[in-house]
Design a protein around this motif. Structure first.
Motif, PDB file in Angstrom:
ATOM      1  N   ALA A 775     -44.116  24.278 -87.954  1.00 30.37           N
ATOM      2  CA  ALA A 775     -42.815  23.622 -87.999  1.00 30.37           C
ATOM      3  C   ALA A 775     -42.887  22.420 -87.058  1.00 30.37           C
ATOM      4  O   ALA A 775     -43.509  22.487 -85.993  1.00 30.37           O
ATOM      5  N   VAL A 776     -42.284  21.299 -87.461  1.00 37.71           N
ATOM      6  CA  VAL A 776     -42.431  20.049 -86.710  1.00 37.71           C
ATOM      7  C   VAL A 776     -41.054  19.523 -86.302  1.00 37.71           C
ATOM      8  O   VAL A 776     -40.159  19.366 -87.140  1.00 37.71           O
ATOM      9  N   LEU A 777     -40.898  19.232 -85.016  1.00 41.44           N
ATOM     10  CA  LEU A 777     -39.759  18.451 -84.537  1.00 41.44           C
ATOM     11  C   LEU A 777     -40.229  17.000 -84.456  1.00 41.44           C
ATOM     12  O   LEU A 777     -41.137  16.680 -83.687  1.00 41.44           O
ATOM     13  N   VAL A 778     -39.636  16.123 -85.283  1.00 46.07           N
ATOM     14  CA  VAL A 778     -40.127  14.757 -85.390  1.00 46.07           C
ATOM     15  C   VAL A 778     -39.185  13.799 -84.664  1.00 46.07           C
ATOM     16  O   VAL A 778     -37.970  13.833 -84.831  1.00 46.07           O
ATOM     17  N   VAL A 779     -39.776  12.918 -83.833  1.00 51.25           N
ATOM     18  CA  VAL A 779     -39.033  11.919 -83.070  1.00 51.25           C
ATOM     19  C   VAL A 779     -39.552  10.537 -83.477  1.00 51.25           C
ATOM     20  O   VAL A 779     -40.693  10.197 -83.163  1.00 51.25           O
ATOM     21  N   PRO A 780     -38.745   9.736 -84.189  1.00 49.67           N
ATOM     22  CA  PRO A 780     -39.210   8.404 -84.603  1.00 49.67           C
ATOM     23  C   PRO A 780     -39.574   7.538 -83.406  1.00 49.67           C
ATOM     24  O   PRO A 780     -38.997   7.657 -82.321  1.00 49.67           O
ATOM     25  N   SER A 781     -40.539   6.648 -83.611  1.00 50.32           N
ATOM     26  CA  SER A 781     -40.996   5.786 -82.520  1.00 50.32           C
ATOM     27  C   SER A 781     -40.037   4.640 -82.234  1.00 50.32           C
ATOM     28  O   SER A 781     -40.135   4.001 -81.189  1.00 50.32           O
ATOM     29  N   PRO A 791     -32.398   9.838 -83.097  1.00 55.84           N
ATOM     30  CA  PRO A 791     -32.598  10.733 -84.234  1.00 55.84           C
ATOM     31  C   PRO A 791     -33.796  11.651 -83.998  1.00 55.84           C
ATOM     32  O   PRO A 791     -34.856  11.203 -83.560  1.00 55.84           O
ATOM     33  N   ILE A 792     -33.610  12.922 -84.265  1.00 53.45           N
ATOM     34  CA  ILE A 792     -34.715  13.886 -84.215  1.00 53.45           C
ATOM     35  C   ILE A 792     -34.563  14.783 -85.423  1.00 53.45           C
ATOM     36  O   ILE A 792     -33.446  15.188 -85.775  1.00 53.45           O
ATOM     37  N   GLY A 793     -35.661  15.069 -86.092  1.00 49.18           N
ATOM     38  CA  GLY A 793     -35.604  15.885 -87.304  1.00 49.18           C
ATOM     39  C   GLY A 793     -36.422  17.151 -87.173  1.00 49.18           C
ATOM     40  O   GLY A 793     -37.316  17.258 -86.327  1.00 49.18           O
ATOM     41  N   LEU A 794     -36.098  18.132 -88.001  1.00 47.86           N
ATOM     42  CA  LEU A 794     -36.842  19.390 -88.069  1.00 47.86           C
ATOM     43  C   LEU A 794     -37.472  19.497 -89.440  1.00 47.86           C
ATOM     44  O   LEU A 794     -36.781  19.464 -90.467  1.00 47.86           O
ATOM     45  N   LEU A 795     -38.799  19.588 -89.465  1.00 42.56           N
ATOM     46  CA  LEU A 795     -39.533  19.675 -90.721  1.00 42.56           C
ATOM     47  C   LEU A 795     -40.159  21.051 -90.858  1.00 42.56           C
ATOM     48  O   LEU A 795     -40.683  21.613 -89.882  1.00 42.56           O
ATOM     49  N   PRO A 796     -40.136  21.628 -92.043  1.00 44.73           N
ATOM     50  CA  PRO A 796     -40.756  22.942 -92.248  1.00 44.73           C
ATOM     51  C   PRO A 796     -42.275  22.825 -92.291  1.00 44.73           C
ATOM     52  O   PRO A 796     -42.826  21.718 -92.414  1.00 44.73           O
ATOM     53  N   PRO A 797     -42.985  23.927 -92.183  1.00 43.73           N
ATOM     54  CA  PRO A 797     -44.445  23.890 -92.343  1.00 43.73           C
ATOM     55  C   PRO A 797     -44.817  23.206 -93.655  1.00 43.73           C
ATOM     56  O   PRO A 797     -44.127  23.355 -94.669  1.00 43.73           O
ATOM     57  N   GLY A 798     -45.919  22.472 -93.621  1.00 47.96           N
ATOM     58  CA  GLY A 798     -46.346  21.756 -94.814  1.00 47.96           C
ATOM     59  C   GLY A 798     -46.046  20.274 -94.750  1.00 47.96           C
ATOM     60  O   GLY A 798     -46.287  19.550 -95.711  1.00 47.96           O
ATOM     61  N   ALA A 799     -45.535  19.798 -93.633  1.00 54.74           N
ATOM     62  CA  ALA A 799     -45.273  18.375 -93.443  1.00 54.74           C
ATOM     63  C   ALA A 799     -46.250  17.823 -92.412  1.00 54.74           C
ATOM     64  O   ALA A 799     -46.526  18.457 -91.397  1.00 54.74           O
ATOM     65  N   ILE A 800     -46.776  16.633 -92.693  1.00 54.84           N
ATOM     66  CA  ILE A 800     -47.718  15.983 -91.786  1.00 54.84           C
ATOM     67  C   ILE A 800     -47.006  14.837 -91.079  1.00 54.84           C
ATOM     68  O   ILE A 800     -46.379  13.981 -91.707  1.00 54.84           O
ATOM     69  N   LEU A 801     -47.107  14.828 -89.776  1.00 54.05           N
ATOM     70  CA  LEU A 801     -46.460  13.805 -88.958  1.00 54.05           C
ATOM     71  C   LEU A 801     -47.372  12.586 -88.852  1.00 54.05           C
ATOM     72  O   LEU A 801     -48.539  12.707 -88.478  1.00 54.05           O
ATOM     73  N   SER A 802     -46.835  11.415 -89.191  1.00 56.65           N
ATOM     74  CA  SER A 802     -47.648  10.201 -89.121  1.00 56.65           C
ATOM     75  C   SER A 802     -47.707   9.679 -87.701  1.00 56.65           C
ATOM     76  O   SER A 802     -46.926  10.069 -86.838  1.00 56.65           O
ATOM     77  N   ASN A 803     -48.615   8.736 -87.472  1.00 54.82           N
ATOM     78  CA  ASN A 803     -48.740   8.163 -86.132  1.00 54.82           C
ATOM     79  C   ASN A 803     -47.635   7.163 -85.840  1.00 54.82           C
ATOM     80  O   ASN A 803     -47.621   6.549 -84.780  1.00 54.82           O
ATOM     81  N   ALA A 804     -46.675   6.991 -86.755  1.00 50.54           N
ATOM     82  CA  ALA A 804     -45.500   6.159 -86.504  1.00 50.54           C
ATOM     83  C   ALA A 804     -44.355   6.983 -85.933  1.00 50.54           C
ATOM     84  O   ALA A 804     -43.217   6.543 -85.914  1.00 50.54           O
ATOM     85  N   ALA A 805     -44.665   8.197 -85.502  1.00 52.16           N
ATOM     86  CA  ALA A 805     -43.645   9.068 -84.922  1.00 52.16           C
ATOM     87  C   ALA A 805     -44.304   9.988 -83.902  1.00 52.16           C
ATOM     88  O   ALA A 805     -45.531  10.112 -83.832  1.00 52.16           O
ATOM     89  N   PHE A 806     -43.459  10.617 -83.108  1.00 55.79           N
ATOM     90  CA  PHE A 806     -43.904  11.622 -82.145  1.00 55.79           C
ATOM     91  C   PHE A 806     -43.320  12.965 -82.555  1.00 55.79           C
ATOM     92  O   PHE A 806     -42.366  13.026 -83.334  1.00 55.79           O
ATOM     93  N   GLY A 807     -43.915  14.037 -82.030  1.00 52.68           N
ATOM     94  CA  GLY A 807     -43.365  15.327 -82.420  1.00 52.68           C
ATOM     95  C   GLY A 807     -43.850  16.482 -81.577  1.00 52.68           C
ATOM     96  O   GLY A 807     -44.747  16.363 -80.732  1.00 52.68           O
ATOM     97  N   PHE A 808     -43.190  17.627 -81.805  1.00 50.70           N
ATOM     98  CA  PHE A 808     -43.581  18.910 -81.229  1.00 50.70           C
ATOM     99  C   PHE A 808     -43.999  19.808 -82.386  1.00 50.70           C
ATOM    100  O   PHE A 808     -43.401  19.774 -83.462  1.00 50.70           O
ATOM    101  N   PHE A 809     -44.983  20.635 -82.164  1.00 45.42           N
ATOM    102  CA  PHE A 809     -45.439  21.568 -83.191  1.00 45.42           C
ATOM    103  C   PHE A 809     -45.146  22.994 -82.739  1.00 45.42           C
ATOM    104  O   PHE A 809     -45.601  23.429 -81.674  1.00 45.42           O
ATOM    105  N   ASP A 810     -44.352  23.696 -83.574  1.00 44.58           N
ATOM    106  CA  ASP A 810     -43.956  25.089 -83.283  1.00 44.58           C
ATOM    107  C   ASP A 810     -43.360  25.214 -81.876  1.00 44.58           C
ATOM    108  O   ASP A 810     -43.636  26.177 -81.149  1.00 44.58           O
ATOM    109  N   ALA A 811     -42.546  24.234 -81.496  1.00 43.28           N
ATOM    110  CA  ALA A 811     -41.946  24.233 -80.152  1.00 43.28           C
ATOM    111  C   ALA A 811     -40.602  24.954 -80.178  1.00 43.28           C
ATOM    112  O   ALA A 811     -39.917  24.965 -81.213  1.00 43.28           O
ATOM    113  N   PRO A 812     -40.189  25.563 -79.073  1.00 39.35           N
ATOM    114  CA  PRO A 812     -38.842  26.148 -78.996  1.00 39.35           C
ATOM    115  C   PRO A 812     -37.800  25.092 -79.340  1.00 39.35           C
ATOM    116  O   PRO A 812     -37.887  23.943 -78.879  1.00 39.35           O
TER     117      PRO A 812
END
Length: 948
Positions: A775-781, A791-812
């Protein structure tokens, strides 16, 4: 009626064409003036009036057809704008009352009402209750009252006195017409002559209406009488008048001047020396000249007019004609705390004490105000006028109201890069001095001492970042031993005036050009390199305005002085803080006062204004610093504080630098995976669907691909995500194999070592930061500054985070609550800075430095609930995107409420209550940051400039 466009050449009839962009104030004034000059047409007037304020032809057609006309009185009612009605003779007041009482006026939320019978003209702004009543022919004088109809945010000075725009409008038309028939006067070789010619005309128009010339209208009337109506000798008549004003009366018999020119006084002072040629006039140009002369030039405001007129002679600025006015209140935000407040305080303290008043007057006589980016001189003019007002009070209290001013005009110094604004700056100050004498001493005394003009030169034309400020404005008691023969002649390399003000004070101020690093042209980049390269190699990303701050810090090492400049707020944010401010602090300067971010708006139509700060520098010498905290819709809150940090918060001079790991006990944030694939591993929705249809087994390798724009705008992109374990299966699919081979080919051609090494694994991203099963918490750059929250988004498993954003993986998920808070937004705005007007995000500079108190299990549970509530509120508005949901004009109530609750929970963790404002939030964050980084085990810093 066609709107007059000031940015294109006029045809033989003086007309010109349409343009799609909004009209500016000068163009509106021209169109309104033309309307007033036409025969009154009661049926057409409302539509012509709206057209003059920039309404499009399609809008007018809809109103004429009745499709959008909401009037219930037979007039024209434009929703959210104005209700206009024409009427029979003598019925104007009655009609205006009917418009005001009309239910349709209220229902359509009209801002203005207007009634006219072609003889009288009345209008009212419904919100303020302000009214206009005048003869119909005079309503163009009131056009500033209606500028909000064109989306122009105006200021009271313009609304109450439209003369400066009217004069600028007509001078611009004359300028364009003269250049059309005299193209050589527009060349680089003769541009100075043309600018000098225009400055002479402006002086003559002012002089003939203020009794400087004996006989009102003398200049204009002489040209009208002595030049042929076909304009064949107009240039000769004008040239003869200019020669007369350059010739002493005693020398005129031998000068060969016509007798009708002898009634003009000797002026010179450099204004009427040098080349006496005048460009040839067409009949249209002669007509324009006479019309300009018939304006009432007693109404000129040199602080407003100079800013307007400077665009006339600048080809690249003429499209923005009338948009350069800087309001007096904004200028005083610089000048008041810099030195004017102190002068007024000393005046109040002096009371009626004659000795104390004399000492203050002597002090003011030695004050120098220096603007090293002076433009047309409006900062200098306002400073001069304000000081004259204080001096006048001193003289009245001492019983010396007629005393000549002891404030030398030459103590108001400037540097300006361009020739014409420098000319206008000198002229504006001359006019301001005369107007001050008339106001405080009477016209008779003012006239006796005004002519001839002095030849002193106090405005330097040149590049402020290349010139030596110490030579232009030397330390008190040290003069530049050059005497100018010509005040208004050629551009100067250095100043040419001595100072007699031993023990005086120097205040440096202004509004230098901003220009971020990516917006600078080659010459400006070279300027910045010249200023900073001997002292630092980290100057390439600095804003252009930073050069003025650093030049001041160098100047102040040799000449005691204080400064205050308007600047984009970016120099008090992000990496620019670390690159600029240590250099300034190392030279002994401190921040004396500052205005936090606010909009520096001008007269541009639909112009929101650039976001700026004002920063004053100098030596505090034990005094408190003053911080003006600006908030939308409220007057600045003034606070006295011990110190103002370079982030413009009450704190010590701390500089935040990037860190490799977080100082707080939070989840690790990483940049997304980088493909370095030439686009071959990425594709859109259509391509993804085609690949799936061509071979269903390809579906295993197709993942959603999410970067900043996808997270915010909801766009769908996909990628091939292949790892070492499944690469064999993937490469058996022909279309995937083709893409992988193209990746290998692209990487093999790269000159970058890391990319080149990627040929060994062409089926994989060059930098892999996840497995694809998290699961990915995505933070746009980057995110728009208009949003209240990052803006911060929550993506389900199966999503790939691009290098145009930052994120947490399986974070609380309580980490989501931190990112989505106001606390984090103000931290990012301060320490990460901006890309253009967007918030710029950085994991090393923004997240790893973010100070969070130690969280208990209950704190984490509360923040988790807040994050869930925000996500549930978003879900209620599916399929709205982040861009939709966080539009400040459309943010749903339940989502806003969820964020407010999140802020309250988090801020109570910090201080037990909600913070009062963003400044208080930053104070707490900086304080906590200092304590956390000072404690044992603080994490290692990242070298400045390392990738975030």
């Amino acid at each position: 009626m066609k709107a007059i466009i000031a940015t294109v050449g006029l045809d033989e009839a003086g007309c010109c064409g349409w343009r799609s962009e909004p009209l500016n104030a000068v163009e509106i004034e021209e169109a309104i003036s033309q309307l007033a000059d036409q025969a009154f047409d009661s049926a057409n007037f409302p539509y012509a009036f709206l057209e003059a304020f920039g309404n499009k032809e399609t809008t007018i057609k809809r109103l004429r057809a009745g499709a959008s006309n909401k009037s219930d009185l037979g007039g024209v009612l434009q929703t959210n704008n104005i209700h206009i009605a024409t009427c029979g003779n003598g019925q104007v007041t009655k009609t205006l009352t009917a418009l005001k009482d009309s239910p349709s006026t209220a229902k359509a939320k009209a801002k203005f009402i207007l009634a006219t019978d072609g003889t009288d003209f009345e209008a009212e702004e419904l919100g303020s209750g302000e009214t206009v009543a005048c003869a119909y022919r005079d309503f163009p004088d009131k056009f500033g009252f209606f500028l909000p109809l064109a989306g122009i945010t105006t200021v009271r000075q313009i609304a109450e006195n439209s003369f400066d725009i009217r004069a600028t409008s007509r001078l611009n038309r004359l300028y364009v017409e003269l250049l059309k028939d005299n193209p050589e006067w527009g060349t680089a070789e003769r541009r100075h002559d043309m600018n000098h010619f225009m400055a002479r005309l402006i002086f003559c128009f002012f002089a003939e209406d203020t009794d400087i010339f004996i006989g009102k209208g003398l200049f204009t009337d002489t040209i009208a009488q002595m030049s042929a109506k076909d304009s064949s000798n107009t240039h000769e008549v004008v040239g003869a008048l200019f020669r007369a004003m350059n010739t002493r009366v005693a020398d005129r018999d031998s000068a060969g001047l016509p007798r009708w020119a002898n009634t003009f006084p000797y002026v010179n002072g450099g204004l009427f020396s040098g080349n006496m040629d005048a460009p040839r006039f067409t009949k249209i140009a002669r007509s324009y000249l006479l019309h300009i002369g018939n304006l009432d030039w007693t109404k000129i405001n040199p602080d407003i007019f100079g800013s307007m007129i400077q665009a006339v002679a600048e080809d690249e600025e003429r499209g923005a004609l009338g948009m350069h006015y800087t309001s007096v209140p904004n200028i005083l935000k610089v000048l008041n705390p810099l030195f004017l407040d102190d002068l007024r305080a000393q005046l109040a303290e002096a009371g009626e004490n004659s000795r104390a008043l004399l000492n203050l007057r002597k002090r003011m006589a030695k004050i120098r105000v220096f603007d090293p980016a002076c433009g047309s001189g409006n900062f200098l003019v306002i400073a001069y006028k304000e000081m004259r007002a204080i001096e006048a009070q001193i003289n009245r209290r001492r019983g010396e109201p007629d005393l000549r001013s002891e404030i030398p005009l030459t103590n108001f110094r400037g540097i300006e890069l361009r020739d014409f604004p420098a000319e206008i700056a000198r002229l504006a100050l001359v006019i301001a001095e005369y107007q001050g004498d008339v106001l405080y001493r009477g016209q008779k005394l003012a006239l006796t001492e005004f002519l001839p003009l002095r030849a002193d030169n106090w405005i330097t034309c040149g590049n402020a970042l290349r010139l030596d400020w110490l030579s232009i404005c030397p330390p008190t008691g040290v003069g530049v031993k050059l005497q100018a023969d010509d005040l208004f002649s050629t551009p100067l390399d250095q100043a040419q005036i001595d100072f007699e003000n031993e023990g005086g004070e120097t205040y440096i101020c202004g509004n230098p050009p901003y220009k971020g690093g990516t917006k600078q042209n080659d010459e400006q980049k070279s300027d910045i390199e010249t200023v900073f390269s001997p002292h630092s190699n980290a100057f390439k990303s600095l804003d252009y305005v930073s050069g003025w701050f650093f030049r001041f810090s160098q100047y102040a090492q040799h000449a005691p002085a204080s400064c205050a400049f308007v600047s984009t707020n970016s120099i008090a944010q992000g990496e620019q803080v670390a690159r600029l401010w240590p250099l300034i602090f190392d030279r002994g300067q401190e921040i004396l006062f500052a205005h936090t971010s606010f909009k520096w708006a001008n007269l541009a139509s639909h112009n929101a204004g650039v976001t700026v700060v004002i920063i004053g520098l100098g030596i505090k010498a034990g005094r408190k610093a003053v911080l003006f905290e600006n908030a939308a819709g409220a007057a600045p809150l003034r606070r006295e504080v011990e110190n103002i940090s370079p982030y413009l918060v009450p704190f010590k001079n701390l500089v935040i630098e990037p860190r490799s790991t977080a100082i707080s006990d939070v989840a690790e944030m990483v940049n997304g995976s980088k493909p370095a694939d030439g686009g071959n591993l990425l594709f859109g929705l259509d391509e993804a669907q085609k690949l799936r249809r061509s071979d269903s087994s390809a579906n295993e390798f197709i993942y959603q691909y999410v970067g900043a724009s996808e997270a915010i705008d909801g766009a769908l992109r996909y990628c091939l995500w292949i790892d070492a374990e499944n690469k064999e299966r993937a490469l058996r699919i022909e279309k995937i194999a083709v893409r992988v081979s193209l990746v290998k080919e692209m990487r093999a051609k790269s000159t970058k070592k890391l990319t080149n090494e990627g040929t060994k694994t062409p089926w994989a991203f060059q930098q892999v930061r996840q497995t694809g099963r998290e699961a990915v918490l995505v933070v746009p750059s980057a995110s728009s500054e208009s949003r209240e929250y990052l803006p911060i988004g929550l993506l389900p498993p199966g999503a790939i985070l691009s290098n145009a954003a930052f994120g947490f993986f399986d974070a609380p998920i309580w980490n989501f609550a931190l990112i989505a808070s106001r606390m984090h937004l103000v931290w990012i705005a301060a320490v990460c800075g901006r890309i253009k007007t967007d918030y710029r995000y950085s994991s090393t500079l923004g997240w790893n430095t973010f100070p969070v108190p130690t969280l208990t299990d209950k704190n984490k549970a509360d923040l988790t609930r807040c994050a869930e509530d925000i996500l549930l509120a978003r879900e209620e508005h599916f399929p709205a995107t982040i861009a939709d949901l966080y539009d400040p004009e459309k943010m749903p109530y339940d989502l806003h409420h969820a964020h407010e609750r999140n802020d309250e929970v988090l801020e109570r963790i910090y201080i037990g209550r909600r913070f009062k404002n963003d400044t208080e939030r930053l104070e707490k964050l900086f304080d906590l940051y200092t304590k956390m980084t000072a404690s044992a085990g603080a994490t290692k810093k990242v070298k400045m400039g390392a990738p975030a």
